[in-house]
Design an enzyme around this catalytic site. Sequence first.
Site, PDB file in Angstrom:
ATOM      1  N   SER A  84       0.839  -1.200   0.000  1.00 16.77           N
ATOM      2  CA  SER A  84       0.000   0.000   0.000  1.00 16.77           C
ATOM      3  C   SER A  84       0.878   1.256   0.000  1.00 16.77           C
ATOM      4  CB  SER A  84      -0.955  -0.053   1.201  1.00 16.77           C
ATOM      5  OG  SER A  84      -2.025   0.837   1.038  1.00 16.77           O
ATOM      6  N   HIS A 238      -7.325  -6.025  -0.125  1.00 20.82           N
ATOM      7  CA  HIS A 238      -6.163  -5.142   0.000  1.00 20.82           C
ATOM      8  C   HIS A 238      -5.150  -5.681   1.011  1.00 20.82           C
ATOM      9  CE1 HIS A 238      -3.918  -1.479  -0.427  1.00 20.82           C
ATOM     10  NE2 HIS A 238      -4.086  -1.138   0.839  1.00 20.82           N
TER      11      HIS A 238
END
Length: 258
Positions: A84, A238
């Site tokens: 991320s 994610h």
Amino acid sequence: MLLNFTQTGSGAHVILIHGLFGSLDNLNIVAKALAEHFTVTNVDLRNHGSSFHDAVMDYPTMASDVIALMDHLKIEQAHIVGHSMGGKVAMQMAMLAEQKVARLAILDIAPVAYHSRHDSIIAGLKAVADALAHKKIQNRNEADKIMAQYIEELGVRQFLLKSLAKNEQSELAWRFNLPAICENYSKITANINATHSCLCDTLFIKGNNSDYILPEHKDAITQCFSNAKAKVIHGAGHWLHAEKPQSVNRSIIDFLQL
């Protein structure tokens, strides 16, 4: 000032970089697997974990922090793995000092600007900070009740609450620098400073349930990293390294050992 870090394993160097509101603990499951094959340096980015707090927070600065740590540890070149926001830091490192990057493994992020995705999270974190300042809560359970008013997902709250700990004054506080993160949030959601196309071999690993890497991002990826390829982890979002650790770890190891 140097970033806080841990180092395990032996062999070629790998540096792990966590995401927003995280710490090096978040990637321990990756670090443990990689340490069987590599020397793994797992870092806390500025304003996170046990690293220093600072008002400045953008990708060139955060990338420079990691490069400075490499220089301090006399690591001439390393594989870089980032998740991320940490993936963007890793990409920015390649832009700033490509000769120091052997291979890049980027977990579920693209070299693009994103719209705000953390409004409710930031509101919940601020509400807890306010309650702490007014001594209305004394433990994580009480903090969780406040956060639940803003953040529905239990897993997200549990992840964030890992960073709620006693400070040097023995008072409960967020370990990350919430004011600095809020002040610089537009720089965190912004794209990296892409100055050229990097030639280092790069693997983008995407959770198939995540929308952080989309088909329309392909051009941006190939413009920045001409030797990029992709791997999709099915059944993951994610937080793919937490949801499907064996698949993610194997994908990283296979790529770095090519």
